[in-house]
Design a protein around this motif. Sequence first.
Motif, PDB file in Angstrom:
ATOM      1  N   ILE A 155      -0.649   6.354   3.526  1.00  0.00           N
ATOM      2  CA  ILE A 155      -0.145   6.651   2.181  1.00  0.00           C
ATOM      3  C   ILE A 155      -1.034   7.686   1.489  1.00  0.00           C
ATOM      4  O   ILE A 155      -0.542   8.668   0.914  1.00  0.00           O
ATOM      5  CB  ILE A 155      -0.051   5.365   1.345  1.00  0.00           C
ATOM      6  CG1 ILE A 155       1.022   4.431   1.927  1.00  0.00           C
ATOM      7  CG2 ILE A 155       0.267   5.694  -0.121  1.00  0.00           C
ATOM      8  CD1 ILE A 155       1.026   3.039   1.339  1.00  0.00           C
ATOM      9  N   VAL A 215      -0.068  11.618   0.293  1.00  0.00           N
ATOM     10  CA  VAL A 215      -0.276  12.133  -1.061  1.00  0.00           C
ATOM     11  C   VAL A 215      -1.149  13.388  -1.035  1.00  0.00           C
ATOM     12  O   VAL A 215      -0.864  14.376  -1.730  1.00  0.00           O
ATOM     13  CB  VAL A 215      -0.899  11.053  -1.964  1.00  0.00           C
ATOM     14  CG1 VAL A 215      -1.278  11.638  -3.330  1.00  0.00           C
ATOM     15  CG2 VAL A 215       0.055   9.884  -2.148  1.00  0.00           C
ATOM     16  N   VAL A 267       5.251   7.072  -6.176  1.00  0.00           N
ATOM     17  CA  VAL A 267       5.240   6.857  -4.735  1.00  0.00           C
ATOM     18  C   VAL A 267       6.051   5.608  -4.393  1.00  0.00           C
ATOM     19  O   VAL A 267       5.720   4.508  -4.842  1.00  0.00           O
ATOM     20  CB  VAL A 267       3.798   6.705  -4.204  1.00  0.00           C
ATOM     21  CG1 VAL A 267       3.803   6.588  -2.675  1.00  0.00           C
ATOM     22  CG2 VAL A 267       2.931   7.883  -4.653  1.00  0.00           C
ATOM     23  N   VAL A 286       7.232   3.149  -1.387  1.00  0.00           N
ATOM     24  CA  VAL A 286       6.775   2.797  -0.046  1.00  0.00           C
ATOM     25  C   VAL A 286       7.638   1.681   0.533  1.00  0.00           C
ATOM     26  O   VAL A 286       7.942   0.697  -0.145  1.00  0.00           O
ATOM     27  CB  VAL A 286       5.291   2.340  -0.065  1.00  0.00           C
ATOM     28  CG1 VAL A 286       4.838   1.905   1.332  1.00  0.00           C
ATOM     29  CG2 VAL A 286       4.393   3.452  -0.598  1.00  0.00           C
ATOM     30  N   GLU A 300      -0.704  -2.411  -4.223  1.00  0.00           N
ATOM     31  CA  GLU A 300      -0.139  -1.444  -5.169  1.00  0.00           C
ATOM     32  C   GLU A 300      -1.188  -1.008  -6.190  1.00  0.00           C
ATOM     33  O   GLU A 300      -1.334   0.187  -6.486  1.00  0.00           O
ATOM     34  CB  GLU A 300       1.065  -2.052  -5.887  1.00  0.00           C
ATOM     35  CG  GLU A 300       2.297  -2.229  -5.011  1.00  0.00           C
ATOM     36  CD  GLU A 300       3.418  -2.986  -5.687  1.00  0.00           C
ATOM     37  OE1 GLU A 300       4.587  -2.770  -5.310  1.00  0.00           O
ATOM     38  OE2 GLU A 300       3.138  -3.810  -6.587  1.00  0.00           O
ATOM     39  N   LEU A 316      -2.930   2.799  -6.317  1.00  0.00           N
ATOM     40  CA  LEU A 316      -2.749   3.637  -7.497  1.00  0.00           C
ATOM     41  C   LEU A 316      -4.097   4.139  -7.998  1.00  0.00           C
ATOM     42  O   LEU A 316      -4.252   5.318  -8.346  1.00  0.00           O
ATOM     43  CB  LEU A 316      -2.024   2.870  -8.605  1.00  0.00           C
ATOM     44  CG  LEU A 316      -1.738   3.667  -9.879  1.00  0.00           C
ATOM     45  CD1 LEU A 316      -0.876   4.891  -9.588  1.00  0.00           C
ATOM     46  CD2 LEU A 316      -1.064   2.787 -10.926  1.00  0.00           C
ATOM     47  N   ILE A 338      -5.366   6.766  -5.448  1.00  0.00           N
ATOM     48  CA  ILE A 338      -4.613   8.023  -5.548  1.00  0.00           C
ATOM     49  C   ILE A 338      -5.056   8.815  -6.777  1.00  0.00           C
ATOM     50  O   ILE A 338      -5.242  10.028  -6.726  1.00  0.00           O
ATOM     51  CB  ILE A 338      -3.094   7.739  -5.595  1.00  0.00           C
ATOM     52  CG1 ILE A 338      -2.590   7.276  -4.224  1.00  0.00           C
ATOM     53  CG2 ILE A 338      -2.323   8.987  -6.049  1.00  0.00           C
ATOM     54  CD1 ILE A 338      -1.184   6.726  -4.230  1.00  0.00           C
ATOM     55  N   ALA A 346      -0.733  10.149  -9.926  1.00  0.00           N
ATOM     56  CA  ALA A 346       0.462   9.311  -9.765  1.00  0.00           C
ATOM     57  C   ALA A 346       0.684   8.460 -11.000  1.00  0.00           C
ATOM     58  O   ALA A 346      -0.268   7.952 -11.610  1.00  0.00           O
ATOM     59  CB  ALA A 346       0.335   8.415  -8.541  1.00  0.00           C
ATOM     60  N   ILE A 353       2.979   3.361  -8.067  1.00  0.00           N
ATOM     61  CA  ILE A 353       3.326   3.200  -6.658  1.00  0.00           C
ATOM     62  C   ILE A 353       4.017   1.849  -6.498  1.00  0.00           C
ATOM     63  O   ILE A 353       3.492   0.817  -6.922  1.00  0.00           O
ATOM     64  CB  ILE A 353       2.101   3.319  -5.724  1.00  0.00           C
ATOM     65  CG1 ILE A 353       2.501   2.997  -4.269  1.00  0.00           C
ATOM     66  CG2 ILE A 353       0.958   2.448  -6.181  1.00  0.00           C
ATOM     67  CD1 ILE A 353       1.434   3.372  -3.251  1.00  0.00           C
ATOM     68  N   ASN A 354       5.213   1.871  -5.942  1.00  0.00           N
ATOM     69  CA  ASN A 354       5.997   0.652  -5.726  1.00  0.00           C
ATOM     70  C   ASN A 354       6.191   0.444  -4.232  1.00  0.00           C
ATOM     71  O   ASN A 354       6.608   1.369  -3.524  1.00  0.00           O
ATOM     72  CB  ASN A 354       7.361   0.749  -6.403  1.00  0.00           C
ATOM     73  CG  ASN A 354       7.267   0.784  -7.920  1.00  0.00           C
ATOM     74  OD1 ASN A 354       6.250   0.398  -8.499  1.00  0.00           O
ATOM     75  ND2 ASN A 354       8.319   1.246  -8.566  1.00  0.00           N
ATOM     76  N   ILE A 381       7.003   6.631   3.317  1.00  0.00           N
ATOM     77  CA  ILE A 381       6.497   7.002   2.000  1.00  0.00           C
ATOM     78  C   ILE A 381       7.428   8.038   1.406  1.00  0.00           C
ATOM     79  O   ILE A 381       7.563   9.142   1.937  1.00  0.00           O
ATOM     80  CB  ILE A 381       5.062   7.565   2.066  1.00  0.00           C
ATOM     81  CG1 ILE A 381       4.108   6.544   2.712  1.00  0.00           C
ATOM     82  CG2 ILE A 381       4.571   7.906   0.669  1.00  0.00           C
ATOM     83  CD1 ILE A 381       3.658   6.924   4.082  1.00  0.00           C
ATOM     84  N   ILE A 408       7.972  10.312  -1.629  1.00  0.00           N
ATOM     85  CA  ILE A 408       7.300  10.898  -2.780  1.00  0.00           C
ATOM     86  C   ILE A 408       8.344  11.395  -3.784  1.00  0.00           C
ATOM     87  O   ILE A 408       9.318  12.048  -3.415  1.00  0.00           O
ATOM     88  CB  ILE A 408       6.405  12.076  -2.348  1.00  0.00           C
ATOM     89  CG1 ILE A 408       5.372  11.640  -1.303  1.00  0.00           C
ATOM     90  CG2 ILE A 408       5.718  12.701  -3.559  1.00  0.00           C
ATOM     91  CD1 ILE A 408       4.323  10.694  -1.821  1.00  0.00           C
TER      92      ILE A 408
END
Length: 280
Positions: free
Chosen positions: A171, A175, A188, A190, A224, A228, A231, A247, A250-251, A266, A268
Amino acid sequence: MRTVSTDIIIKNIKEMCIEANYVLSSDVSSRIIAAEKEEDNIIGKRILGQLVENMAIAKEENIPICQDTGMTTVFIKIGQDVHIEGMLLEDAVNEGIRQGYSEGYLRKSVVEDPLNRTNTKDNTPGIIHYEIVAGEDIEITVAPKGFGSENMSRVYMLKPADGEDGVKNAIIETVKLAGPNACPPIVVGVGIGGNFEKCTYLAKKALTRKLGTYSDKPHIEKMEKELLEEINSLGIGPGGLGGKTTALGINIETYATHIAGLPLAINICCHVNRHITRII
């Protein structure tokens, strides 16, 4: 048994295509507004301010938030006690898209053949996912998505031994590779598990989940939150020009899988994470 006419489905999808392209859902817009207040980087803060201004202009003047009004994905949950009358459901969905993109003056970006590249001139066909559920309602989610960010998405067929660390590394790698090309700040989506095509469906569906909500599985919720934070520590920032807001969220969605595999997708999405849901 409840009967629903496809005329109603067409009308709702038409309206949803227009609304989704003009007005971001509150979970996304509020996160962008909050990010602008929290961003320390001067350039990043300025870019986020421009995104906030852009949202306001699009809403007030009834114009698209982004010039790329996307290819339309439609998720339909159909109650098994519903009878649909009229035209074929798939034709009705595409007719709703056709009317929405025409009446809403939305850019038509779909080509009928991936190699010959002839534009269909009405943004159809859409990508349609059906699900049969209990009850007598129809739940429709319309999610137009541009391809600047779609092109930055990836699928990995990991080995079970790669485990959670392998998932996280993939992941983060995705990114990083996306960098500024996905119009950050990004969202994001996933998908973990299933098989080759199921994980991609899960990743796309994950983008429609409200930002700020988490998986009901504690270990996934933890992932998650950790991802996050990681990222946003990369420093890519708004527009790829630096900052702590790479970001907005992110889910992660999961599904059962085979003992020999660990599929991972992934998906985006740029900051214009468009999705709207209605129940009819």
